[in-house]
Design a protein around this motif. Structure first.
Motif, PDB file in Angstrom:
ATOM      1  N   ASP A   8     -36.097 -34.183 -74.485  1.00  0.00           N
ATOM      2  CA  ASP A   8     -35.872 -34.927 -73.242  1.00  0.00           C
ATOM      3  C   ASP A   8     -36.335 -36.365 -73.436  1.00  0.00           C
ATOM      4  OD1 ASP A   8     -35.678 -35.931 -70.693  1.00  0.00           O
ATOM      5  OD2 ASP A   8     -37.419 -34.854 -69.917  1.00  0.00           O
ATOM      6  N   LYS A  35     -34.932 -38.784 -71.256  1.00  0.00           N
ATOM      7  CA  LYS A  35     -34.618 -39.446 -69.996  1.00  0.00           C
ATOM      8  C   LYS A  35     -35.828 -39.484 -69.079  1.00  0.00           C
ATOM      9  CE  LYS A  35     -29.687 -38.193 -69.935  1.00  0.00           C
ATOM     10  NZ  LYS A  35     -29.678 -37.368 -71.152  1.00  0.00           N
ATOM     11  N   THR A  36     -36.547 -38.352 -68.982  1.00  0.00           N
ATOM     12  CA  THR A  36     -37.694 -38.266 -68.081  1.00  0.00           C
ATOM     13  C   THR A  36     -38.924 -38.937 -68.673  1.00  0.00           C
ATOM     14  OG1 THR A  36     -36.831 -36.167 -67.257  1.00  0.00           O
ATOM     15  CG2 THR A  36     -39.114 -36.671 -66.745  1.00  0.00           C
ATOM     16  N   ASP A  61     -35.374 -30.978 -67.462  1.00  0.00           N
ATOM     17  CA  ASP A  61     -34.627 -30.923 -68.710  1.00  0.00           C
ATOM     18  C   ASP A  61     -33.134 -31.122 -68.462  1.00  0.00           C
ATOM     19  OD1 ASP A  61     -37.065 -30.372 -69.810  1.00  0.00           O
ATOM     20  OD2 ASP A  61     -36.673 -28.252 -70.171  1.00  0.00           O
ATOM     21  N   ASP A  62     -32.623 -30.527 -67.410  1.00  0.00           N
ATOM     22  CA  ASP A  62     -31.227 -30.714 -66.994  1.00  0.00           C
ATOM     23  C   ASP A  62     -31.252 -31.178 -65.546  1.00  0.00           C
ATOM     24  OD1 ASP A  62     -28.552 -30.673 -66.410  1.00  0.00           O
ATOM     25  OD2 ASP A  62     -28.167 -28.690 -67.246  1.00  0.00           O
ATOM     26  N   SER A  63     -31.531 -32.463 -65.373  1.00  0.00           N
ATOM     27  CA  SER A  63     -31.724 -33.002 -64.025  1.00  0.00           C
ATOM     28  C   SER A  63     -30.473 -32.887 -63.171  1.00  0.00           C
ATOM     29  CB  SER A  63     -32.163 -34.469 -64.099  1.00  0.00           C
ATOM     30  OG  SER A  63     -33.445 -34.583 -64.675  1.00  0.00           O
ATOM     31  N   ARG A  71     -39.391 -27.228 -73.740  1.00  0.00           N
ATOM     32  CA  ARG A  71     -38.388 -26.852 -72.748  1.00  0.00           C
ATOM     33  C   ARG A  71     -39.156 -26.331 -71.541  1.00  0.00           C
ATOM     34  NH1 ARG A  71     -34.030 -21.940 -73.283  1.00  0.00           N
ATOM     35  NH2 ARG A  71     -32.800 -22.403 -71.401  1.00  0.00           N
ATOM     36  N   GLY A 123     -41.795 -34.292 -73.919  1.00  0.00           N
ATOM     37  CA  GLY A 123     -40.373 -34.048 -74.131  1.00  0.00           C
ATOM     38  C   GLY A 123     -40.065 -33.056 -75.228  1.00  0.00           C
ATOM     39  N   ASN A 134     -31.621 -40.263 -64.861  1.00  0.00           N
ATOM     40  CA  ASN A 134     -30.496 -40.372 -65.787  1.00  0.00           C
ATOM     41  C   ASN A 134     -29.913 -41.766 -65.891  1.00  0.00           C
ATOM     42  OD1 ASN A 134     -30.943 -37.542 -65.369  1.00  0.00           O
ATOM     43  ND2 ASN A 134     -28.957 -37.153 -66.290  1.00  0.00           N
ATOM     44  N   ALA A 192     -38.423 -27.420 -77.160  1.00  0.00           N
ATOM     45  CA  ALA A 192     -37.146 -27.944 -76.676  1.00  0.00           C
ATOM     46  C   ALA A 192     -36.113 -27.894 -77.788  1.00  0.00           C
ATOM     47  CB  ALA A 192     -37.327 -29.377 -76.182  1.00  0.00           C
TER      48      ALA A 192
END
Length: 590
Positions: free
Chosen positions: A268, A270-271, A317-319, A282, A279, A340, A264
């Motif tokens: 990450d 958030k998740t 990764d990009d929710s 990627r 996390g 998020n 990554a």
């Protein structure tokens, strides 16, 4: 097809005709702004009466912890039925019931062994039918969890699949040969820790599990798998459900070539928590594959047959980007939510950033916002902080319900329940056991609902002598339902009043949104009705902090103060506003 389902399908046909007309008419009008802000997010899809889910408040019920009717210490469907009037009085539009299907309960129902039956600990199919009927009598829609990406390792499909490499379901799960040195086929990681691959000595292959090793992933590249899960969805549609919450809905497909995930570039957080190596990758190849969009279109076509709705859980990764893609064009998910706002970050600037970034990408989709659920610490603790006043949940709840989108509300947050501290010896969550003590798992938000301040264990069980599956914290008894019902100033009563008022404000249900610059911890926004909606535009200001705030808001439009909803002390003089601690201001824009 049942008579009920046939009626639903006829209603759906009429709905699709109305959609066609609305879209044709909408093409004749260009989106307009009212000049109040440089950046205005304008809805391009007109709201329709049949779109009950737009702006809906969906109350999540965790069956194990809601109400125990038979005295075994575990909540059940009859317990939910008994307390549905409480949920209806709150003013929500729908309930979302977490998994109640047959399961060995390694992940408390998110490991399904039979998609078409109720686990005996929760009741029977007849109990579920009674639940749907009672909910509909009370004006509540019913949504249920569907965990499609994986099953339990005790599901008959997997039992058959692992027997050999040439049986009829041999390819229903994701199997792969080891590397020459015996190691897993690639570097994919499990959300719950360690490799996402588990060795099976029967087949002498690895199988994929994105979560627990007892939760093998289905192979959605196999057409028979897709068809089977669609038929299992239809089974519940025929029983009268109004929609589905799709768990881990971007995990359905994997990269056919099993390519390694790269490191990554930005971790990450958030998740997953920072202590989880998940996390550090990627996640390009183990989830969110392009084939999933086509499958979601198949799901939507089925739901449209019955006029049912969907909300998808997105952990990526990009929710926000995935949420926008999964709700685009009106042919995939109806709504999506992510993690998020389920993080520890709670600044007004952060909340604004999340909404604006999503709105910029989500042209015709629809969000579902949530700051609490069964996977994260209670928002009173996570956002409010130690010793926070119960006034915090009032203003935070009103703020959440004022964002553009629908809302998922976690059971008990209306009581201002705090995160419970569960000792290790009573811990149930396998996630927490794996990462203890840095992460204590998800049990702290899953403790039983406190219905009574005086009965043992908060009146959770029909048998007062039985200890619930998780302990009821003593501090929760002071916020039990009976005390909250009797106190006009309680968070429960305040949120009821706000939800009732919100229903009469079209701008808050389906209107457009814009934000204004304001000092921390104030979130300032305006909601304006969509072009085809009646009603007033609303200016809403929220002080998410524990100290009063006075500030100038020169860019705000003129407004006339509306009902204070119990947020006493808000004051406006010209363009200067004063908000008390955990205060809010609502104004009709003129």
């Amino acid at each position: 097809m049942s008579a009920w389902a046939a009626q639903r399908r006829l209603q759906s046909d009429g709905h699709r005709h109305a959609v066609s007309i609305a879209l044709h008419q909408g093409c004749q009008n260009q989106p307009q702004t009212d000049g109040l802000s440089d950046v205005t997010f304008v809805s391009t899809t007109p709201a329709r009466a049949t779109d009950w889910w737009r702006g809906a408040i969906i109350y999540q019920i965790y069956p194990r912890s809601f109400a125990d009717s038979n005295g075994d210490g575990i909540g059940d469907l009859p317990g939910i039925i008994e307390h549905l009037p409480y949920v209806a009085r709150l003013g929500v539009d729908a309930i979302w019931i977490s998994p109640f299907f047959r399961s060995p309960m390694k992940d408390f129902g998110y490991d399904i062994a039979d998609y078409r039956d109720v686990d005996p600990m929760f009741g029977t199919l007849a109990d579920f039918d009674r639940l749907v009927q009672r909910a509909h009598e009370l004006g509540l829609k019913v949504m249920i969890d569907q965990v499609l990406s994986h099953t339990s390792d005790q599901h008959p499909w997997f039992v058959e699949s692992r027997r050999s490499r040439d049986n009829p379901r041999a390819d229903w799960y994701v199997w792969a040969d080891p590397k020459p040195d015996g190691t897993p086929p690639n570097n994919w990681l499990s959300v719950f820790g360690g490799s996402a691959w588990q060795w099976d000595p029967r087949r002498r292959q690895y199988y994929l599990h994105n979560f627990l090793a007892s939760q093998p992933d289905l192979n959605f590249h196999h057409p028979a798998v897709q068809q089977q899960v669609l038929e299992d969805i239809r089974f519940w549609l025929e029983r009268g459900v109004d929609g589905f919450r799709f768990d881990a809905c971007n995990f359905h497909f994997h990269d056919r070539h099993l390519r390694d995930n790269p490191p990554a570039t930005q971790r990450d957080t958030k998740t997953v928590m920072e202590t989880n190596p998940y996390g550090m990758q990627r996640h390009l190849y183990d989830k969110t594959q392009p084939e999933n969009l086509v499958f979601l279109q198949r799901v939507r076509a089925l739901l449209d047959e019955y006029g049912a709705a969907s909300v998808g859980e997105v952990g990526d990764d990009d929710s926000l980007k995935t949420m926008a893609a999964y709700t685009a064009d009106g042919d995939k998910l109806h709504m999506a939510y992510s993690f998020n706002l389920l993080t520890s970050e709670r600044s007004a600037a952060y909340i604004r950033q999340q909404v604006e970034e999503l709105e910029a990408q989500m042209k015709d989709g629809w969000a579902c916002w949530s700051f609490g659920n069964h996977d994260v610490a209670r928002v009173m603790t996570r956002w409010g902080g130690p010793g926070a006043s119960t006034d915090f949940i009032k203003v935070a709840g009103a703020m959440l319900m004022s964002l553009r989108g629908s809302v998922c509300w976690w059971q008990g947050d209306e009581l201002a329940l705090t995160e419970a501290d569960i000792p290790f010896e009573k811990l149930q969550d396998p996630y927490g056991k794996a990462f203890w003590p840095e992460f204590k798992g998800r049990d702290g938000c899953r403790t039983p609902m406190p219905w009574s301040s005086t009965r043992p264990h908060g009146g959770f069980s029909g048998d007062a002598t039985v200890e619930p599956w998780l302990p009821v914290p003593p501090e929760h008894l002071a916020r039990a339902v009976d005390l909250s019902e009797a106190d006009p100033a309680s968070p429960l009563q305040a949120l009821r009043r706000f939800m009732a008022w919100r229903k009469a404000q079209p701008a808050l249900i389906g209107g457009d949104i814009r934000f204004f610059d304001a000092p921390e911890p104030v979130l300032a926004l305006a909601r304006t009705p969509a072009a085809d909606q009646p009603g007033d535009a609303v200016l809403a200001l929220f002080n998410l902090g524990s100290e009063p705030v006075s500030f100038e808001l020169p860019q705000a439009p003129a407004s006339v103060a509306l009902d204070d909803h119990g947020f006493a002390g808000a004051h406006r003089q010209a363009q200067r506003f004063t908000l008390p601690a955990y205060g809010a201001y609502f104004g009709k824009m003129v």
